[in-house]
Design a protein around this motif. Structure first.
Motif, PDB file in Angstrom:
ATOM      1  N   LEU A 256       0.823  -1.203   0.000  1.00 29.50           N
ATOM      2  CA  LEU A 256       0.000   0.000   0.000  1.00 29.50           C
ATOM      3  C   LEU A 256       0.857   1.252   0.000  1.00 29.50           C
ATOM      4  CD1 LEU A 256      -2.936  -0.999   2.365  1.00 29.50           C
ATOM      5  CD2 LEU A 256      -2.990  -0.676  -0.107  1.00 29.50           C
ATOM      6  N   ALA A 257       2.010   1.205   0.624  1.00 24.28           N
ATOM      7  CA  ALA A 257       2.919   2.352   0.584  1.00 24.28           C
ATOM      8  C   ALA A 257       3.322   2.641  -0.861  1.00 24.28           C
ATOM      9  CB  ALA A 257       4.147   2.089   1.442  1.00 24.28           C
ATOM     10  N   GLY A 258       3.598   1.582  -1.630  1.00 26.04           N
ATOM     11  CA  GLY A 258       3.934   1.765  -3.025  1.00 26.04           C
ATOM     12  C   GLY A 258       2.759   2.205  -3.865  1.00 26.04           C
ATOM     13  N   LEU A 259       1.581   1.698  -3.547  1.00 23.39           N
ATOM     14  CA  LEU A 259       0.377   1.970  -4.328  1.00 23.39           C
ATOM     15  C   LEU A 259      -0.167   3.371  -4.064  1.00 23.39           C
ATOM     16  CD1 LEU A 259      -1.553   0.247  -6.227  1.00 23.39           C
ATOM     17  CD2 LEU A 259      -2.984  -0.023  -4.203  1.00 23.39           C
ATOM     18  N   LEU A 260      -0.116   3.809  -2.807  1.00 20.86           N
ATOM     19  CA  LEU A 260      -0.758   5.049  -2.403  1.00 20.86           C
ATOM     20  C   LEU A 260       0.226   6.161  -2.082  1.00 20.86           C
ATOM     21  CD1 LEU A 260      -3.502   3.564  -0.037  1.00 20.86           C
ATOM     22  CD2 LEU A 260      -3.680   4.077  -2.478  1.00 20.86           C
ATOM     23  N   GLY A 261       1.515   5.830  -2.048  1.00 17.82           N
ATOM     24  CA  GLY A 261       2.516   6.823  -1.677  1.00 17.82           C
ATOM     25  C   GLY A 261       2.727   7.886  -2.737  1.00 17.82           C
ATOM     26  N   SER A 262       2.290   7.626  -3.957  1.00 12.77           N
ATOM     27  CA  SER A 262       2.401   8.600  -5.045  1.00 12.77           C
ATOM     28  C   SER A 262       1.239   8.373  -6.005  1.00 12.77           C
ATOM     29  CB  SER A 262       3.740   8.442  -5.773  1.00 12.77           C
ATOM     30  OG  SER A 262       3.841   7.148  -6.350  1.00 12.77           O
ATOM     31  N   GLY A 263       1.066   9.268  -6.937  1.00 10.08           N
ATOM     32  CA  GLY A 263      -0.027   9.127  -7.893  1.00 10.08           C
ATOM     33  C   GLY A 263      -1.359   9.495  -7.286  1.00 10.08           C
ATOM     34  N   ASP A 264      -2.416   9.153  -8.005  1.00 13.22           N
ATOM     35  CA  ASP A 264      -3.766   9.529  -7.585  1.00 13.22           C
ATOM     36  C   ASP A 264      -4.639   8.288  -7.493  1.00 13.22           C
ATOM     37  OD1 ASP A 264      -5.978  11.212  -6.970  1.00 13.22           O
ATOM     38  OD2 ASP A 264      -6.664  10.993  -9.044  1.00 13.22           O
ATOM     39  N   ARG A 265      -4.787   7.771  -6.276  1.00 15.92           N
ATOM     40  CA  ARG A 265      -5.556   6.545  -6.079  1.00 15.92           C
ATOM     41  C   ARG A 265      -6.039   6.489  -4.629  1.00 15.92           C
ATOM     42  NH1 ARG A 265      -1.982   3.346  -7.935  1.00 15.92           N
ATOM     43  NH2 ARG A 265      -2.836   3.084 -10.017  1.00 15.92           N
TER      44      ARG A 265
END
Length: 388
Positions: free
Chosen positions: A254-263
């Protein structure tokens, strides 16, 4: 059969099925609530693998006993040792890592998570037949929502042009048992809740939960890798962890998924009536993680108050309708119209995911859309803001 008796019988039957899975181990807390994890497997941060070897040796294992498993992100080791006391080994590594000043969760089991109706039964246990409900007319915007769930059954009133999936269920024998037990049709129901709430949403269903209603932490992490450009992810599953600490692999994913970008991730709070215990992944909303506001933890209300079976806690973001929801299910002799009535935070979460999809165009981003839905939740259900 009365509602309470039906729910109790359903929970008991499903608990027996889960207990029959040889690869699942269970550790109970003093209050009787369970932590489930994969037998013989430990997940360890690379830099603490030396301590893990010491923990293995203390249990009588040698280097030759260690079997390396794959499918983990860089920086982790996933190992299997036949007969390993997983909880003891994990705690041994954690204690030494913390003594050395590492505040991360250094090791943990490969936790087992369950779809939220599974043994988290809500007020009425299994789904019940319902007359056909209403779906919103399709809007051209088509906001994609990744739904991590069961597979989709084709024999359903769920419109085939309104969702995307490659994970269809087709085993007729499994369908007959699954419809009765609520394994079959869960994704159909979740997607139908979204389409009943919004004409803009397009569910994209990826199967992560097996025929027993369970998945491993490593399975969920692998499914998150399929997020692509989908701005919203619905997770109507979860579970408890060793010592209530965040799951090792899931935290990194989740750190990788939500740590950047828009999600954003919208997650069900669970249906055990727990008021002081984190239910993951929803409980990330109450952690200190820098991306915590991108997790929306959803409890269930019945239109008047929080459902007594809904998990609650300081980590819950808001409440949504979850009692006696009506949605698309599976055509079956017991469900002649293919619609069902069902209760659970599993169905509160997609209601919120659809609301975020509706707000996305005006807000301009998934994060801002989630914030707009939360800020606009002006109803009160106990101590929680809510939508209806």
């Amino acid at each position: 059969m009365a509602a309470d008796a039906r729910s109790d019988e359903w929970r008991s039957r499903r608990a027996r099925r889960l207990a029959g899975l040889a690869w699942v181990r269970r550790e109970d807390r003093a209050d009787g609530t369970p932590v489930r994890f994969v037998a013989d497997e430990l997940i360890v941060l690379d830099e603490h693998f030396g301590t893990a070897r010491q923990a293995f040796a203390e249990q009588g294992f040698t280097e030759r006993d260690i079997v390396e498993e794959g499918d983990v992100p860089d920086g982790f080791r996933r190992v299997r040792l036949r007969g390993l006391d997983v909880a003891r080994a994990a705690r041994r590594v954690r204690v030494q890592a913390e003594a050395a000043g590492d505040t991360r969760v250094a090791a943990g089991p490969n936790h087992v998570f369950v779809s939220t109706p599974f043994e988290h039964a809500g007020a009425y246990g299994p789904p019940r037949p319902a007359p056909p409900g209403r779906l919103r007319a399709a809007d051209d915007s088509g906001v994609r929502v990744l739904v991590l769930d069961t597979g989709v059954w084709l024999n359903s009133p769920l419109p085939k042009d309104r969702y995307v999936t490659e994970d269809y269920e087709s085993d007729a024998e499994a369908a007959d048992e699954g419809v009765r037990d609520g394994d079959a049709g869960h994704a159909n129901f979740v997607a139908g809740v979204m389409l009943g709430r919004s004409g803009r949403v397009q569910p994209r269903v990826v199967k992560v939960v097996d025929a027993y209603g369970v998945c491993r932490e490593s399975d969920l992490v692998a499914a998150f890798r399929q997020a692509g450009d989908d701005p919203i992810i619905n997770v109507s599953l979860g579970g408890y962890t060793l010592d209530d600490r965040p799951p090792v692999l899931l935290t990194a994913a989740l750190a990788g998924l939500l740590g950047s970008g828009d999600r954003v991730v919208v997650a069900a709070a669970g249906n055990d009536g727990q008021h002081d215990r984190p239910f993951w992944p929803a409980a990330y909303a109450g952690t200190s993680a820098p991306w915590r506001r991108r997790v929306v933890a959803v409890a269930a209300h019945d239109g008047r108050r929080i459902c007594e079976w809904s998990n609650t806690g300081t980590w819950v973001t808001l409440a949504a309708p979850g009692a006696e929801a009506v949605s698309t299910f599976v055509h079956h002799e017991h469900f002649p119209d293919g619609w069902a009535r069902w209760s659970g935070t599993s169905f509160a979460a997609p209601f919120v995911a659809a609301a975020i999809a509706d707000a996305l165009e005006e807000a301009g981003s998934a994060r801002l859309a989630a914030e707009a839905v939360i800020a606009g939740a002006r109803l009160r259900y106990g101590r929680y803001a809510g939508v209806a």
